[in-house]
Design a protein around this motif. Sequence first.
Motif, PDB file in Angstrom:
ATOM      1  N   ASP A  53       0.854  -1.193   0.000  1.00 51.99           N
ATOM      2  CA  ASP A  53       0.000   0.000   0.000  1.00 51.99           C
ATOM      3  C   ASP A  53       0.893   1.247   0.000  1.00 51.99           C
ATOM      4  OD1 ASP A  53      -1.890   1.871   0.223  1.00 51.99           O
ATOM      5  OD2 ASP A  53      -2.775   1.144   2.092  1.00 51.99           O
ATOM      6  N   PRO A  54       1.018   1.920  -1.150  1.00 43.94           N
ATOM      7  CA  PRO A  54       1.911   3.089  -1.211  1.00 43.94           C
ATOM      8  C   PRO A  54       1.420   4.243  -0.326  1.00 43.94           C
ATOM      9  CG  PRO A  54       1.139   2.440  -3.404  1.00 43.94           C
ATOM     10  CD  PRO A  54       0.365   1.650  -2.428  1.00 43.94           C
ATOM     11  N   ALA A  55       0.124   4.241   0.009  1.00 39.62           N
ATOM     12  CA  ALA A  55      -0.424   5.362   0.780  1.00 39.62           C
ATOM     13  C   ALA A  55       0.100   5.373   2.212  1.00 39.62           C
ATOM     14  CB  ALA A  55      -1.949   5.292   0.781  1.00 39.62           C
ATOM     15  N   THR A  56       0.362   4.185   2.777  1.00 35.79           N
ATOM     16  CA  THR A  56       0.788   4.136   4.184  1.00 35.79           C
ATOM     17  C   THR A  56       2.301   3.986   4.339  1.00 35.79           C
ATOM     18  OG1 THR A  56       0.371   1.762   4.191  1.00 35.79           O
ATOM     19  CG2 THR A  56      -1.376   3.157   5.063  1.00 35.79           C
ATOM     20  N   CYS A  57       3.007   3.686   3.250  1.00 37.94           N
ATOM     21  CA  CYS A  57       4.451   3.431   3.345  1.00 37.94           C
ATOM     22  C   CYS A  57       5.214   4.706   3.712  1.00 37.94           C
ATOM     23  CB  CYS A  57       4.973   2.868   2.025  1.00 37.94           C
ATOM     24  SG  CYS A  57       6.729   2.513   2.052  1.00 37.94           S
ATOM     25  N   LYS A 137       3.325   2.617  -7.473  1.00 31.47           N
ATOM     26  CA  LYS A 137       3.512   4.050  -7.321  1.00 31.47           C
ATOM     27  C   LYS A 137       2.280   4.558  -6.608  1.00 31.47           C
ATOM     28  CE  LYS A 137       6.633   5.236 -11.007  1.00 31.47           C
ATOM     29  NZ  LYS A 137       6.944   6.253 -11.985  1.00 31.47           N
ATOM     30  N   PRO A 138       2.307   5.751  -6.032  1.00 31.73           N
ATOM     31  CA  PRO A 138       1.093   6.250  -5.370  1.00 31.73           C
ATOM     32  C   PRO A 138      -0.119   6.165  -6.282  1.00 31.73           C
ATOM     33  CG  PRO A 138       2.943   7.672  -4.878  1.00 31.73           C
ATOM     34  CD  PRO A 138       3.438   6.671  -5.870  1.00 31.73           C
ATOM     35  N   GLY A 139      -1.184   5.555  -5.793  1.00 25.19           N
ATOM     36  CA  GLY A 139      -2.404   5.397  -6.578  1.00 25.19           C
ATOM     37  C   GLY A 139      -2.542   4.049  -7.256  1.00 25.19           C
ATOM     38  N   PHE A 140      -1.473   3.257  -7.223  1.00 29.64           N
ATOM     39  CA  PHE A 140      -1.527   1.933  -7.849  1.00 29.64           C
ATOM     40  C   PHE A 140      -2.347   0.975  -6.973  1.00 29.64           C
ATOM     41  CE2 PHE A 140       2.156   1.430 -11.073  1.00 29.64           C
ATOM     42  CZ  PHE A 140       1.850   2.661 -11.610  1.00 29.64           C
ATOM     43  N   PRO A 141      -2.936  -0.077  -7.584  1.00 28.21           N
ATOM     44  CA  PRO A 141      -3.687  -1.049  -6.773  1.00 28.21           C
ATOM     45  C   PRO A 141      -2.752  -1.846  -5.846  1.00 28.21           C
ATOM     46  CG  PRO A 141      -3.484  -1.818  -9.032  1.00 28.21           C
ATOM     47  CD  PRO A 141      -2.961  -0.424  -9.008  1.00 28.21           C
ATOM     48  N   LEU A 142      -3.337  -2.515  -4.835  1.00 31.03           N
ATOM     49  CA  LEU A 142      -2.532  -3.222  -3.825  1.00 31.03           C
ATOM     50  C   LEU A 142      -1.710  -4.359  -4.430  1.00 31.03           C
ATOM     51  CD1 LEU A 142      -5.090  -3.455  -0.876  1.00 31.03           C
ATOM     52  CD2 LEU A 142      -3.352  -1.723  -1.270  1.00 31.03           C
ATOM     53  N   ALA A 143      -2.200  -4.963  -5.517  1.00 30.50           N
ATOM     54  CA  ALA A 143      -1.456  -6.061  -6.142  1.00 30.50           C
ATOM     55  C   ALA A 143      -0.351  -5.538  -7.051  1.00 30.50           C
ATOM     56  CB  ALA A 143      -2.398  -6.944  -6.939  1.00 30.50           C
ATOM     57  N   GLY A 144      -0.314  -4.237  -7.292  1.00 28.73           N
ATOM     58  CA  GLY A 144       0.728  -3.638  -8.105  1.00 28.73           C
ATOM     59  C   GLY A 144       0.462  -3.741  -9.605  1.00 28.73           C
ATOM     60  N   ARG A 145       1.362  -3.148 -10.390  1.00 27.68           N
ATOM     61  CA  ARG A 145       1.280  -3.244 -11.844  1.00 27.68           C
ATOM     62  C   ARG A 145       2.618  -3.729 -12.366  1.00 27.68           C
ATOM     63  NH1 ARG A 145      -2.127   2.175 -12.457  1.00 27.68           N
ATOM     64  NH2 ARG A 145      -4.177   1.210 -12.551  1.00 27.68           N
ATOM     65  N   VAL A 146       2.628  -4.074 -13.653  1.00 28.78           N
ATOM     66  CA  VAL A 146       3.893  -4.525 -14.245  1.00 28.78           C
ATOM     67  C   VAL A 146       4.307  -3.563 -15.359  1.00 28.78           C
ATOM     68  CG1 VAL A 146       3.639  -6.953 -13.691  1.00 28.78           C
ATOM     69  CG2 VAL A 146       2.679  -6.103 -15.802  1.00 28.78           C
ATOM     70  N   TRP A 147       5.611  -3.450 -15.522  1.00 32.30           N
ATOM     71  CA  TRP A 147       6.173  -2.559 -16.547  1.00 32.30           C
ATOM     72  C   TRP A 147       6.222  -3.298 -17.874  1.00 32.30           C
ATOM     73  CZ3 TRP A 147       7.112   2.292 -17.618  1.00 32.30           C
ATOM     74  CH2 TRP A 147       8.040   2.638 -18.600  1.00 32.30           C
ATOM     75  N   ASP A 148       5.633  -2.690 -18.878  1.00 34.25           N
ATOM     76  CA  ASP A 148       5.657  -3.291 -20.222  1.00 34.25           C
ATOM     77  C   ASP A 148       6.778  -2.629 -21.016  1.00 34.25           C
ATOM     78  OD1 ASP A 148       5.232  -4.225 -22.742  1.00 34.25           O
ATOM     79  OD2 ASP A 148       3.047  -4.235 -22.550  1.00 34.25           O
TER      80      ASP A 148
END
Lengths: 170, 362
Positions: A53-57, A137-148
């Motif tokens: 969770d980027p919001a609490t880190c 990054k801030p605003g990303f979902p808890l499972a994260g995203r992947v870089w394409d």
Amino acid sequence: MIAYFRLVFRSTWAFVEGLWITLRYLFKPSVTVQYPTEKLVPYDAFRGALLFDPATCIACSLCAKACPSACIALESQVHPETKKRVPKVEWYTLDLGKCNFCGLCQEACPTKPKSVWHGLDYEFAFSNRDEMVRCWKPGFPLAGRVWDPKKKAFRDLESHIPVRDVEARR
Amino acid sequence: MDTMFVNLGPQHPSTHGVLRMGLTLAGEVITKAVPDIGYLHRGTEKLMEARSYAQCVVLTDRWDYCSAMPNNLAFCLSAEKLLGTQVPPRAQTLRVVMCELNRIASHLIFLGTYGIDIGAFTPFLYVFREREMILDLYEALCGARLTYNYIRLGGVASDVDADWISKCREFLEFFKPRVDEYDTLLSFNPIFLARTKEVGLISQSAAVSWGLSGPNLRGSGVSYDVRKSEPYCGYEAYDFDVPVGEHGSCWDRYFCRVQEMRQSVRIVEQALAKLPEGELSAKVPKIPKPPPGEAYAHVEASRGDLGIFLVSDGGAAPYRIHVRAPCFINLAILQDILVGKKVADVIAVLGSFDIVLGEVDR
């Protein structure tokens, strides 16, 4: 001759005994689960996919220091005017391909609720190595995203993993 | 007679991992057997030299992956000796419960896979049913089913509650009559007996001189158990027997394990009955730096005497670590006892040693 028939009798009896045990279990409820149509829900303590969770880190790096396989990397935000680091995460990456699932990062995290923790998801079937490297990054979902790398942009996970947060653990 | 060289493994299911056996055969009789190891080597001991003591515990899970709790315990005992840490009684008792449950789970895998080696498939299904119940207990407590990382420096990671204890007791009650079923299905089955009795005999003196340990040693009639000879975690307070075999045959080694499961049930019952209240862990720094020195601690793991030798130079990571892995040492005797046996016996003998290659190659 007697020994021969004794052997035949004992072998037949052992065969019947074995079959009797099998027969007894034949009418009891099945213990197997028809995966993937039927799925078990793990216990709350289960160490599954790592969520973040980027919001609490607070970007303290304790999780990265605790990790035995060095699969965590992060960078804290910089204040635009003072140019000093602030306790917010700019980006956070986690390589599930290297992860030990030991839970040491989760234990090291000092925030309440925890910023990094193990979810309950256990289905890790990825079609490529890139999907194992999650980015937040801030605003990303808890499972994260992947870089394409082809599109040079972040994208959501292709192999969908339903995220079930365990509030008690956070 | 012309001889022929045959490779058994490394991918043969009965080599229980990635062991390759180079067999020289004269007809069907073995004239030379050379176990060839190293296909799984991961250099864990070297990896540990670059990690803190707490991080090393994670790596110990990977040695004997069928029974990882004693691995955790052996490393922690050794590191605690270096640190001079006193572990609280509740943590000691929980360590005993976990290790004994793991012994049952590990012996269950042996039972199933050894049955398959000999040609009996049914027990394999039953033992996994029981093992699942133990893994469920582990999952509820420490969140993992194979690589636990539960036993930590100074104590254990999490506490048990009344619900967990009652589930554990339920399992023990369920499990006790199941051992008799295994006896019916496998232990006293005439075909199984014909394949294992009087096969792969190891004399007491050979077992001792080759350094065997665990059920492989006890199968030959030597009553050596680290839990009795050098008790740790308060094992001296438990009432249990050390089963020994008579002839040192494959069946003796097998039956020692069956009897050990019964003894483990006794130990867990006693431990749960006297589980003391109190702290789960002693106070250990997050990054411990033990004073320079060396320590050796060993435990009775499921496969034998597992020892850890640690050398500290005062830094945050071990300066040197060496593992006395029981499977590695148990494997050496194969080259001696297989000579003169037939090819079919190789599977029966190898299976009876219950090897895990993760521990052999480390």
